[in-house]
Every structure is written in C-alpha cells, then in structure tokens.
Design a protein around this motif. Structure first.
Motif, PDB file in Angstrom:
ATOM      1  N   ASP A   7      22.050  20.309  48.555  1.00 15.96           N
ATOM      2  CA  ASP A   7      21.860  19.681  49.867  1.00 15.96           C
ATOM      3  C   ASP A   7      22.436  18.272  49.864  1.00 15.96           C
ATOM      4  O   ASP A   7      23.137  17.858  50.806  1.00 15.96           O
ATOM      5  N   VAL A   8      22.126  17.531  48.807  1.00 17.25           N
ATOM      6  CA  VAL A   8      22.631  16.161  48.682  1.00 17.25           C
ATOM      7  C   VAL A   8      24.139  16.156  48.535  1.00 17.25           C
ATOM      8  O   VAL A   8      24.858  15.383  49.195  1.00 17.25           O
ATOM      9  N   ARG A   9      24.650  17.046  47.690  1.00 14.68           N
ATOM     10  CA  ARG A   9      26.096  17.064  47.442  1.00 14.68           C
ATOM     11  C   ARG A   9      26.876  17.444  48.696  1.00 14.68           C
ATOM     12  O   ARG A   9      27.906  16.836  49.008  1.00 14.68           O
ATOM     13  N   ILE A  10      26.398  18.453  49.419  1.00 14.58           N
ATOM     14  CA  ILE A  10      27.085  18.880  50.641  1.00 14.58           C
ATOM     15  C   ILE A  10      27.139  17.738  51.652  1.00 14.58           C
ATOM     16  O   ILE A  10      28.183  17.465  52.256  1.00 14.58           O
ATOM     17  N   ALA A  11      26.011  17.062  51.828  1.00 21.17           N
ATOM     18  CA  ALA A  11      25.963  15.959  52.793  1.00 21.17           C
ATOM     19  C   ALA A  11      26.939  14.845  52.415  1.00 21.17           C
ATOM     20  O   ALA A  11      27.728  14.377  53.248  1.00 21.17           O
ATOM     21  N   LEU A  12      26.907  14.434  51.154  1.00 24.69           N
ATOM     22  CA  LEU A  12      27.741  13.312  50.723  1.00 24.69           C
ATOM     23  C   LEU A  12      29.226  13.669  50.685  1.00 24.69           C
ATOM     24  O   LEU A  12      30.072  12.894  51.146  1.00 24.69           O
ATOM     25  N   GLU A  13      29.561  14.839  50.140  1.00 22.81           N
ATOM     26  CA  GLU A  13      30.982  15.180  49.996  1.00 22.81           C
ATOM     27  C   GLU A  13      31.625  15.514  51.336  1.00 22.81           C
ATOM     28  O   GLU A  13      32.818  15.271  51.529  1.00 22.81           O
ATOM     29  N   CYS A  14      30.864  16.074  52.262  1.00 23.65           N
ATOM     30  CA  CYS A  14      31.432  16.328  53.585  1.00 23.65           C
ATOM     31  C   CYS A  14      31.728  15.017  54.308  1.00 23.65           C
ATOM     32  O   CYS A  14      32.732  14.892  55.016  1.00 23.65           O
ATOM     33  N   MET A  15      30.872  14.021  54.132  1.00 16.76           N
ATOM     34  CA  MET A  15      31.159  12.697  54.683  1.00 16.76           C
ATOM     35  C   MET A  15      32.408  12.110  54.020  1.00 16.76           C
ATOM     36  O   MET A  15      33.259  11.506  54.682  1.00 16.76           O
ATOM     37  N   ALA A  16      32.500  12.284  52.707  1.00 18.48           N
ATOM     38  CA  ALA A  16      33.630  11.719  51.967  1.00 18.48           C
ATOM     39  C   ALA A  16      34.953  12.349  52.402  1.00 18.48           C
ATOM     40  O   ALA A  16      35.937  11.637  52.642  1.00 18.48           O
ATOM     41  N   VAL A  17      35.008  13.680  52.530  1.00 15.08           N
ATOM     42  CA  VAL A  17      36.284  14.315  52.906  1.00 15.08           C
ATOM     43  C   VAL A  17      36.674  13.964  54.336  1.00 15.08           C
ATOM     44  O   VAL A  17      37.873  13.855  54.641  1.00 15.08           O
ATOM     45  N   GLU A  18      35.685  13.799  55.204  1.00 16.09           N
ATOM     46  CA  GLU A  18      36.008  13.420  56.585  1.00 16.09           C
ATOM     47  C   GLU A  18      36.750  12.083  56.620  1.00 16.09           C
ATOM     48  O   GLU A  18      37.725  11.912  57.364  1.00 16.09           O
ATOM     49  N   LEU A  19      36.295  11.147  55.792  1.00 15.80           N
ATOM     50  CA  LEU A  19      36.915   9.824  55.750  1.00 15.80           C
ATOM     51  C   LEU A  19      38.198   9.812  54.931  1.00 15.80           C
ATOM     52  O   LEU A  19      39.115   9.030  55.211  1.00 15.80           O
ATOM     53  N   ALA A  20      38.278  10.668  53.914  1.00 14.47           N
ATOM     54  CA  ALA A  20      39.382  10.598  52.954  1.00 14.47           C
ATOM     55  C   ALA A  20      40.631  11.345  53.386  1.00 14.47           C
ATOM     56  O   ALA A  20      41.752  10.948  53.025  1.00 14.47           O
ATOM     57  N   THR A  21      40.474  12.434  54.131  1.00 13.88           N
ATOM     58  CA  THR A  21      41.583  13.359  54.376  1.00 13.88           C
ATOM     59  C   THR A  21      42.842  12.685  54.913  1.00 13.88           C
ATOM     60  O   THR A  21      43.956  12.975  54.459  1.00 13.88           O
ATOM     61  N   ALA A  22      42.691  11.782  55.852  1.00 13.59           N
ATOM     62  CA  ALA A  22      43.859  11.127  56.445  1.00 13.59           C
ATOM     63  C   ALA A  22      44.558  10.172  55.481  1.00 13.59           C
ATOM     64  O   ALA A  22      45.710   9.779  55.717  1.00 13.59           O
ATOM     65  N   HIS A  23      43.884   9.826  54.380  1.00 12.17           N
ATOM     66  CA  HIS A  23      44.426   8.814  53.465  1.00 12.17           C
ATOM     67  C   HIS A  23      44.917   9.388  52.130  1.00 12.17           C
ATOM     68  O   HIS A  23      45.536   8.669  51.348  1.00 12.17           O
ATOM     69  N   ILE A  24      44.632  10.649  51.879  1.00 18.25           N
ATOM     70  CA  ILE A  24      45.081  11.260  50.619  1.00 18.25           C
ATOM     71  C   ILE A  24      46.599  11.416  50.663  1.00 18.25           C
ATOM     72  O   ILE A  24      47.131  12.005  51.619  1.00 18.25           O
ATOM     73  N   PRO A  25      47.333  10.888  49.682  1.00 20.05           N
ATOM     74  CA  PRO A  25      48.795  10.989  49.691  1.00 20.05           C
ATOM     75  C   PRO A  25      49.258  12.440  49.782  1.00 20.05           C
ATOM     76  O   PRO A  25      48.751  13.309  49.066  1.00 20.05           O
ATOM     77  N   LYS A  26      50.225  12.698  50.663  1.00 20.62           N
ATOM     78  CA  LYS A  26      50.716  14.060  50.856  1.00 20.62           C
ATOM     79  C   LYS A  26      51.330  14.629  49.579  1.00 20.62           C
ATOM     80  O   LYS A  26      51.256  15.842  49.337  1.00 20.62           O
ATOM     81  N   THR A  27      51.914  13.754  48.760  1.00 16.52           N
ATOM     82  CA  THR A  27      52.510  14.233  47.520  1.00 16.52           C
ATOM     83  C   THR A  27      51.453  14.820  46.586  1.00 16.52           C
ATOM     84  O   THR A  27      51.685  15.845  45.939  1.00 16.52           O
ATOM     85  N   ARG A  28      50.281  14.173  46.531  1.00 25.46           N
ATOM     86  CA  ARG A  28      49.206  14.678  45.673  1.00 25.46           C
ATOM     87  C   ARG A  28      48.627  15.968  46.237  1.00 25.46           C
ATOM     88  O   ARG A  28      48.340  16.911  45.500  1.00 25.46           O
ATOM     89  N   ALA A  29      48.459  16.007  47.559  1.00 27.35           N
ATOM     90  CA  ALA A  29      47.938  17.221  48.182  1.00 27.35           C
ATOM     91  C   ALA A  29      48.913  18.379  48.002  1.00 27.35           C
ATOM     92  O   ALA A  29      48.504  19.505  47.682  1.00 27.35           O
ATOM     93  N   GLN A  30      50.203  18.113  48.184  1.00 27.23           N
ATOM     94  CA  GLN A  30      51.228  19.154  48.034  1.00 27.23           C
ATOM     95  C   GLN A  30      51.244  19.685  46.608  1.00 27.23           C
ATOM     96  O   GLN A  30      51.323  20.905  46.381  1.00 27.23           O
TER      97      GLN A  30
END
Length: 228
Positions: A92-115
């Motif tokens: 429960d704790v992990r889902i809450a925290l990591e979902c908040m983190a990915v919402e904020l992080a997604t736009a900033h993760i370098p495309k090269t790393r994601a690719q």
C-alpha cells in the motif's frame, strides 16, 4: 562557567555500535539471509561480529520497533512473519509513493535511457539477450522514478521504506524464483510509458506492476495458510 552534562561519551560510543549492529542485522533480514519467522542466532552473530550483549540487545529492540523482529521471552528473537497483512501494508505504501514518483518523473526521464530500457527488456523477452542481470535490471524502472521525480521529500520517503520493500521483494524471489521473469513484461510497459512521456500511462503501468507483485505473493501466502 563550568559546563556539565549527565551524558558521557560512553553513551555515544555504545549508541554508535548498536546502530551499526542494527544496520548489519537489518541487511541480514531484508536481503533474505534470515527467512521470515526464522530465529536470529544471537550468539553466533555476537561471535562473528565481536559484539557484546548490550549493543546487540539495543539493535534488536530497534528492529522490533520497526516491525522486522519479534522478541519472545525465554525463546529468543525471530524475524517477523511476512503475513498477508504485512504484505498489504508494505505494498500500500509502495504503490502510493511510487505512483506519485512516476507521475512527476515521467516527463523528465531522458528519452535515451527510456529507449535503451525498452530495447533491453524487449530483447530479453524475445530471448535475444545473452548477458542480462535480471535482478539488477529489475530495479531500473523504480530507480528512474525516484531519480527524476524532482521531489526531495518523496525521494526521502521512498528511501526510508527501501528496507521494507527489499524485504518483501527478497521474500517473493525466495518463494517465487521466477518472479523477475514474471515482472519483466510489466516493467516493459512502465519503460514504454517513460519513452512516451505520458504520466497517466506511467501511473497505470506502475500500479498494475506493483499490484500484480503484491497479488502473486499474497496468493502464495494464502495458499500456504490453507494447508495448515
């Protein structure tokens, strides 16, 4: 004016040692070297680590307060059971925290790393990757969310819970040896959402992955309880 204190330097030295023992013993537990419900062999650890009873006792009390250890009078210290309730609370704790983190992080993760991550996961699923550390790569999608979320408080909260997350994960791996392989398609979807730069997709993909991880272990635990 003479300054006095009732606290001696011996108190600080003892506290420092007990914290070191606490940290070492926490790793033994969270990294799976002592299984849930297993006895903490106090005498053996004291001999190996050359530690006296007092700092070890203090360390056990601290770990008991964190929910990692139970102390039973005249029986000894045991690693807490990884029961269904504990799993639910951790996830429960992990889902809450990591979902908040990915919402904020997604736009900033370098495309090269994601690719690169998408390509790597895809090759593994196709059986095209000859050298691949599944356990190491398992952490990458989670580390990227934490690294690029841009919120120091969320980072600290995630880091403060990492021991519990690690404990749950190592329990999963011990009882479901193929859990990394089962999670790989889910990680690929998270990586694809990073590449698309879509926070909503990332939240959904991460939530599905963590809920599936939780449900796999909860189902196993409930099956074990049914046999008792």
């Amino acid at each position: 004016m003479n300054f006095k204190s009732e606290i001696s330097t011996e108190s600080f030295n003892r506290l420092s040692l007990s914290e070191q023992v606490e940290s070492a013993l926490r790793r033994e537990i969270t990294e799976g070297r002592i299984a849930p419900g297993g006895r903490v062999e106090v005498a053996n650890y004291q001999k190996i680590w050359q530690v006296s009873s007092t700092p070890f006792r203090d360390a056990l009390r601290a770990l008991e307060g964190q929910g990692l250890v139970t102390i039973e009078p005249r029986k000894g210290a045991f690693v807490a059971q990884m029961n269904v309730e504990t799993l639910q609370e951790i996830f429960d704790v992990r889902i809450a925290l990591e979902c908040m983190a990915v919402e904020l992080a997604t736009a900033h993760i370098p495309k090269t790393r994601a690719q690169s991550l998408v390509e790597t996961y895809s090759k593994v699923l196709k059986g095209e990757a000859t050298e691949f550390d599944l356990e190491k790569e398992d952490r990458v999608v989670h580390e990227l969310a934490r690294e690029y979320c841009g919120n120091g408080r969320i980072k600290k909260l995630l880091m403060s819970q990492m021991d519990l997350f690690s404990w749950a994960q190592h329990t999963i791996v011990a009882e479901l040896p193929h859990s990394f392989s089962l999670a790989l398609p889910e990680h690929l979807e998270v990586a694809r959402s990073y590449l698309a730069g879509d926070p909503k997709l990332a939240i959904e993909a991460m939530r599905i992955h963590l809920e599936n991880s939780r449900d796999r272990l909860v189902s196993l635990r409930e099956g074990q309880m049914a046999k008792i």
